[in-house]
Write an enzyme that holds these catalytic residues in place. Structure first.
Site: not given
Ligand code: HMG
Length: 408
Positions: A250, A363, A74, A266
C-alpha cells in the site's frame, strides 16, 4: 543552484513560478472545466470532487531528473517521497534494470466438449486470427503495434481461453484490445461454432513489467550502524506475513497511484495489476525488496504498470495534460520507469521512518496542517496552530478549535 531547493517551504505562487521558469507549467491548463464538460464524461454527473496535486521534485532515473506530479489527499506522501528521492539522488539515483510492455487480452470459450481438439483447431487458425486482428484495428498495426502472439489454454470446467498479446504503443489501450478481441471472437465463433463466454483485456499485466533498482550508502542515513539490517528485516518480514505485506505494498502504491491519478491513468487497473502480481506465486509478496550488503542497502521494485500517455481521459482532462507537462514524459515506457522509481522511493521513505522514528512523528506534523485547516485556521495563523498541536501532542480537531478560539 537547484531550482527546487526548499521547494516545500515556498508559497504556491512561488512553486508555480519555479515550474514556469523551467517551462513545466502552463496556466492555460490550470483551470476547472464547467459542469457541462463533466456531464459528458461520466453518467449522472452532479458535481466535481477536488484532490490536491503537488510536485515531488528531482526524481533521478537513469541520469534524468523528473519533477513528478502527484494527486493525493494523504499528508506525508509527497514529503516522504521527496525525502527518499533526495537521499537516493545523492547515491546516484535509480537505475532501470528491465522493461517490457505488451498487453494481454482474453477470449474465453465455454462449454467445450472436446478441449484438446478445440485448442488444435484454434491454433491452426492462427494466421487468419492475425489477419482479423489487423483488419479490426489497422492503425495500431501500421504504427508497429497490434497483435504480437497468441496462445490457447485449456482450463477446468470445460473452459478454453485464447490469450492475445497486443502491443498498444503509448496508449493503455483498453479500447484497442477490446476491439481486436471482439473481432477475433466473432471470427472464431463462426469458424468453430463454439460459444464465447466473454472477450476482455486482462488487468494482470505480466508483460508490462518494469524493474528499477537503487543503492544507498548507510553512512548517509540516521542510525547508520543498524539501519541496513533493519530495512532488510522489514523487507524479509513483508515476505512472510501478508498482513504486513499488504501495508508494505500500500505504501508503494501511495506514490504510484498519486502519479497515475494526476496523469489521467486508470488507477484501478494499476492497483489490480500490482496486487494480483504480488500474489502470482500463490503467496502474497512485497513488490519492492531490500537487502543489506557491505555498507549498502540495495532496493529493487518489480511491478506491472499498464500505463498510457495518450488516449482515454488523459487527452480530455486539462489537469491531466498539465500533469504531463510538469512531468515532461511523452511515452508509456518512460512513465512506467518513473512510476516504479517513485514507488521504490515511497517504500524506502516508509521503511526508513518505521524502523527509526516511527511513522507518527513525520505524519503528525503534516496531519496537523489538515486538522488546523479543518478547524478553520487560515494563512495567517495555520503555523501557530500546527506548532501548538505538535507541542501539546494532541493532534485533534477539538484541540485545534479550542486553541483557535483562544487566538480570537
Ligand atoms: P524528517 O527527517 O523529519 O524530514 O522526515 P526533514 O524535515 O529533515 O526533511 C527531510 C527532507 O524531506 C526534506 O529535505 C524534504 O525533501 C522532505 P530538505 O529539502 O529539507 O533538505 N520534506 C518535505 N517535503 C515536502 N513537504 C514537506 C517536507 N518535509 C520534509 N512538508 C518525513 C519527515 C515526513 C519526510 C519522514 O518522516 C517520512 O518520510 N515519513 C514517511 C511518510 C510516509 O511514508 N507517508 C505515507 C503515509 S503512511 C502510509 O500510508 C504508508 C505506510 O503504512 C507504508 C508502510 O507501512 O510501509 C507507512
Amino acid at each position: 543552484m537547484d531550482s527546487f531547493s526548499r521547494f516545500y517551504k515556498k508559497t504556491v505562487e512561488e512553486r508555480k513560478n519555479i515550474l514556469k521558469e523551467l517551462s513545466l507549467y502552463d496556466e492555460s491548463l490550470d483551470y476547472v472545466e464547467d459542469d457541462n464538460f463533466f456531464n459528458h464524461i461520466i453518467e449522472n454527473f452532479v458535481t466535481t470532487y477536488e484532490v490536491p496535486m503537488g510536485v515531488m521534485p528531482n526524481l533521478l532515473v537513469d541520469g534524468i531528473y523528473y519533477h513528478v506530479p502527484m494527486a493525493t489527499e494523504e499528508p506525508s506522501v509527497i514529503a516522504g517521497a521527496s525525502h527518499a528521492a533526495k537521499i537516493i539522488e545523492r547515491n546516484g539515483g535509480f537505475k532501470v534494470e528491465s522493461i517490457n510492455r505488451e498487453m494481454i487480452g482474453q477470449i474465453i470459450f465455454r462449454d467445450i466438449i472436446n478441449p484438446i481438439e478445440f485448442k488444435q483447431q484454434v491454433e491452426s487458425l492462427s494466421e487468419n486470427i492475425f489477419k482479423v486482428a489487423y483488419d479490426a484495428h489497422p492503425q495500431i498495426h501500421q504504427i508497429g503495434g497490434g497483435l504480437k502472439r497468441l496462445s490457447v489454454e485449456i482450463k477446468s470446467k470445460q473452459f478454453v481461453t485464447l490469450y492475445l498479446i497486443i502491443d498498444t504503443k503509448d496508449a493503455m489501450g483498453a479500447n484497442t484490445i477490446n476491439t481486436i478481441l471482439e473481432a477475433v471472437g466473432n471470427f472464431l465463433v463462426l469458424e468453430t461454432q463454439e460459444k464465447v463466454l466473454m472477450r476482455i483485456l486482462s488487468n494482470l499485466a505480466i508483460y508490462s513489467l518494469v524493474e528499477v533498482s537503487c543503492k544507498i550508502n548507510v553512512t548517509h542515513l540516521k542510525n547508520s550502524n543498524e539501519i541496513g539490517t533493519l530495512i532488510e528485516e522489514a523487507s524479509i518480514y513483508a515476505s512472510i506475513d501478508p498482513f504486513r505485506c499488504a501495508t508494505h505494498n500500500k505504501g508503494i502504491m501511495n506514490g504510484i497511484t498519486a502519479l497515475m491519478l494526476a496523469t489521467g491513468n486508470d488507477t484501478r487497473a494499476i492497483e489490480a495489476s500490482a496486487h494480483a502480481y504480488a500474489a502470482i506465486t500463490g503467496s502474497y509478496q512485497p513488490l519492492a525488496t531490500w537487502r543489506y550488503e557491505e555498507g549498502y542497502i540495495h532496493g529493487l521494485i518489480k511491478i506491472p504498470l499498464q500505463v498510457g500517455t495518450v488516449g482515454g481521459s488523459m487527452n480530455v482532462l486539462p489537469k491531466a495534460k498539465l500533469a504531463r507537462k510538469i512531468l515532461g514524459v511523452h511515452d508509456a515506457k518512460t512513465l512506467m520507469k518513473v512510476a516504479a522509481a517513485l514507488g521504490l522511493a515511497q517504500n524506502f521513505a516508509a521503511l526508513y521512518a518505521l524502523t527509526t522514528d516511527g511513522i507518527n512523528k513525520g505524519h503528525m506534523k503534516l496531519h496537523a496542517r489538515s486538522v488546523a485547516l479543518q478547524a478553520g485556521a487560515n494563512e495567517s495563523n495555520i503555523d501557530i496552530v500546527v506548532n501548538h498541536l505538535i507541542e501539546v501532542g494532541h493532534v485533534t480537531l477539538d484541540e485545534a478549535i479550542k486553541f483557535l478560539n483562544t487566538l480570537k
